[in-house]
Design an enzyme around this catalytic site. Structure first.
Site, PDB file in Angstrom:
ATOM      1  N   TYR A  37       0.829  -1.203   0.000  1.00 14.82           N
ATOM      2  CA  TYR A  37       0.000   0.000   0.000  1.00 14.82           C
ATOM      3  C   TYR A  37       0.864   1.254   0.000  1.00 14.82           C
ATOM      4  O   TYR A  37       2.084   1.178   0.185  1.00 14.82           O
ATOM      5  CB  TYR A  37      -0.971  -0.003   1.187  1.00 14.82           C
ATOM      6  N   LYS A  71       6.580  -1.808   1.788  1.00 14.17           N
ATOM      7  CA  LYS A  71       5.378  -1.266   2.449  1.00 14.17           C
ATOM      8  C   LYS A  71       4.237  -2.264   2.276  1.00 14.17           C
ATOM      9  O   LYS A  71       3.308  -2.077   1.487  1.00 14.17           O
ATOM     10  CB  LYS A  71       5.035   0.128   1.904  1.00 14.17           C
ATOM     11  N   GLU A  94      12.509   2.500  14.013  1.00 15.31           N
ATOM     12  CA  GLU A  94      11.575   3.525  13.530  1.00 15.31           C
ATOM     13  C   GLU A  94      10.306   3.435  14.360  1.00 15.31           C
ATOM     14  O   GLU A  94      10.245   2.672  15.334  1.00 15.31           O
ATOM     15  CB  GLU A  94      11.251   3.308  12.037  1.00 15.31           C
ATOM     16  N   LEU A 145      11.137   1.108   7.035  1.00 15.57           N
ATOM     17  CA  LEU A 145      10.505   1.605   5.821  1.00 15.57           C
ATOM     18  C   LEU A 145      11.175   2.945   5.517  1.00 15.57           C
ATOM     19  O   LEU A 145      11.194   3.840   6.366  1.00 15.57           O
ATOM     20  CB  LEU A 145       9.000   1.810   6.028  1.00 15.57           C
TER      21      LEU A 145
HETATM   22  C1  LIG Z   1       6.577   1.680   9.481  1.00 14.22           C
HETATM   23  C2  LIG Z   1       6.584   3.026   8.843  1.00 14.22           C
HETATM   24  N1  LIG Z   1       7.721   3.737   8.841  1.00 14.22           N
HETATM   25  C3  LIG Z   1       7.792   4.959   8.292  1.00 14.22           C
HETATM   26  C4  LIG Z   1       6.674   5.548   7.704  1.00 14.22           C
HETATM   27  C5  LIG Z   1       6.784   6.927   7.108  1.00 14.22           C
HETATM   28  O1  LIG Z   1       6.783   6.851   5.702  1.00 14.22           O
HETATM   29  P1  LIG Z   1       6.285   8.063   4.813  1.00 14.22           P
HETATM   30  O2  LIG Z   1       7.108   9.237   5.220  1.00 14.22           O
HETATM   31  O3  LIG Z   1       6.570   7.634   3.428  1.00 14.22           O
HETATM   32  O4  LIG Z   1       4.828   8.255   5.112  1.00 14.22           O
HETATM   33  C6  LIG Z   1       5.476   4.839   7.664  1.00 14.22           C
HETATM   34  C7  LIG Z   1       4.304   5.432   7.039  1.00 14.22           C
HETATM   35  O5  LIG Z   1       3.217   4.940   7.087  1.00 14.22           O
HETATM   36  C8  LIG Z   1       5.424   3.550   8.238  1.00 14.22           C
HETATM   37  O6  LIG Z   1       4.290   2.837   8.228  1.00 14.22           O
END
Ligand SMILES: Cc1ncc(COP(=O)(O)O)c(C=O)c1O
Length: 284
Positions: free
Chosen positions: A33, A149, A181, A206
Site C-alpha cells: 500500500y 510497504k 523507527e 521503511l
Molecule cells: C513503518 C513506517 N515507517 C515509516 C513511515 C513513514 O513513511 P512516509 O514518510 O513515506 O509516510 C510509515 C508510514 O506509514 C510507516 O508505516
C-alpha cells in the site's frame, strides 16, 4: 454524501465497497500500500510515493494493475467524487483473488486495486505540532523486510495499541538495543552534541518518503543529517526528538516512555524542519 472508494474498476459508496474473501490480501496479507498526502489538491511527494509503490510491488513480484498515469487519474477522481482537497489517499494493491494456497497462483490473476481517501486537517496537525506528541518504546518483532510497504502490519498494530494503552501517540520500535523507527513513522533525534540522527534506510526500516525529503530540506538549510542507528538511552538524553510520515509531516516528540525530552516542549530543529518541509511540498 457517502464516501466513495475505487475498487477494481468501479467507484462505489464506501459502505458497499468490498473485496472477495479469497483475495490474497485478506487471506495472507499478500499486498502492498501507499499513503500520500494531498493539500489544496496538490499531491505531496507524489513521485516518491509512486516510486516506492513500484519498488514494493517489484519486491513481491506483483504486477502493477494500472500504469502510473491511470493511477494518478483514479486517485484524483476519488478526491473529486469525495469533494476533498485536503486528504490522505490510500492506495492498496494485492496479488488478487485465487483459491487458497500459500504459493503464488499457478495462472496469473489480476491484482486487486483499492483507492480510498479521507479528509486531512493541516491546521489540526499544526496545533498538535505546537505541543508535540509522546511515544513509548516497544520491541521490534517485525520480519526482515520492513523496507517493503506491505499490508502485513500486525506487529505495527500491536505496538501502536501498546502506545495507545499508555496514552502515547506512537511506539518507537527497538531491535538489538537500537530504535529502528516508529510503528507508522520514522524516528529522529537531535543528540546532545547537536547531530540530527535517524536510522539508515536499510531493510530494517521503511524508507519514509517524508524522511527522504526532510533530509533534502535539512541539507538545503546546510544542516547535516547523520544516518546511523541510535539507542533508546541516547534518545532519552537527546535535546530533541521528532517523527516523520506523510500523515504527521514533521511531528515533535516531547516524551519517551514518560520521560520528558527537551523540557517537554517541541524543539527548534523540529519546528524548522517542519516549516521547511511544508514550504517545499506546498511549493511556496
Ligand atoms: C513503518 C513506517 N515507517 C515509516 C513511515 C513513514 O513513511 P512516509 O514518510 O513515506 O509516510 C510509515 C508510514 O506509514 C510507516 O508505516
Amino acid at each position: 454524501m457517502p464516501r466513495i472508494a475505487y475498487v477494481n474498476g468501479a467507484y462505489v459508496p464506501l459502505a458497499e465497497a468490498a473485496v472477495n474473501v479469497e483475495d490474497r490480501g485478506y487471506q495472507f496479507a499478500d499486498g502492498v500500500y501507499e499513503v500520500c498526502l494531498v493539500v489544496g489538491g496538490r499531491f505531496w511527494d507524489e513521485e516518491g510515493h509512486l516510486d516506492r509503490l513500484d519498488r514494493s510491488l517489484a519486491a513481491l513480484e506483483i504486477a502493477p494493475p494500472v500504469g502510473r498515469r491511470a493511477l494518478r487519474l483514479i486517485a484524483s477522481e476519488v478526491l473529486r467524487r469525495n469533494r476533498l482537497r485536503d486528504a490522505l489517499v490510500y492506495i492498496q494493491i494485492t496479488r488478487g483473488v485465487a483459491a487458497r494456497n500459500h504459493a503464488f497462483p499457478m495462472r496469473p490473476v489480476p491484482p486487486s486495486l483499492v483507492v480510498t481517501a479521507k479528509r486531512f486537517d493541516l491546521e489540526k496537525s499544526e496545533r498538535l505540532a505546537a505541543i508535540g506528541v509522546s511515544v513509548v518504546t516497544a520491541p521490534d518483532i517485525r520480519w526482515g523486510r520492513a523496507d517493503i510497504k506491505s499490508v502485513s502490519l500486525l506487529p505495527n498494530v500491536l505496538a501502536k495499541q501498546a502506545a495507545a494503552k499508555a496514552g502515547a501517540t506512537e511506539a518507537w520500535l527497538v531491535r538489538d538495543g537500537k530504535v529502528t523507527e516508529g510503528a507508522s513513522s520514522n524516528a529522529w533525534i537531535v543528540t546532545e552534541a547537536g547531530e540530527i540522527v535517524t536510522h539508515p534506510a536499510t531493510h530494517e526500516i521503511l524508507s519514509g518518503i517524508t524522511r527522504r525529503t526532510v533530509i533534502d530540506c535539512a541539507e538545503a538549510l546546510q544542516l547535516k543529517v547523520v544516518e546511523r542507528p541510535f539507542s533508546a538511552a541516547e534518545a532519552l538524553r537527546a535535546q530533541e526528538a521528532f517523527l516523520t510520515s506523510a500523515t504527521n509531516l514533521v511531528m515533535p516528540v516531547v516524551a519517551i516512555d514518560g520521560r520528558k525530552i527537551g523540557g517537554g516542549r517541541p524543539g527548534p530543529m523540529a519546528r524548522r524542519l517542519r516549516e521547511a518541509y511544508i514550504r517545499h511540498c506546498a511549493g511556496r
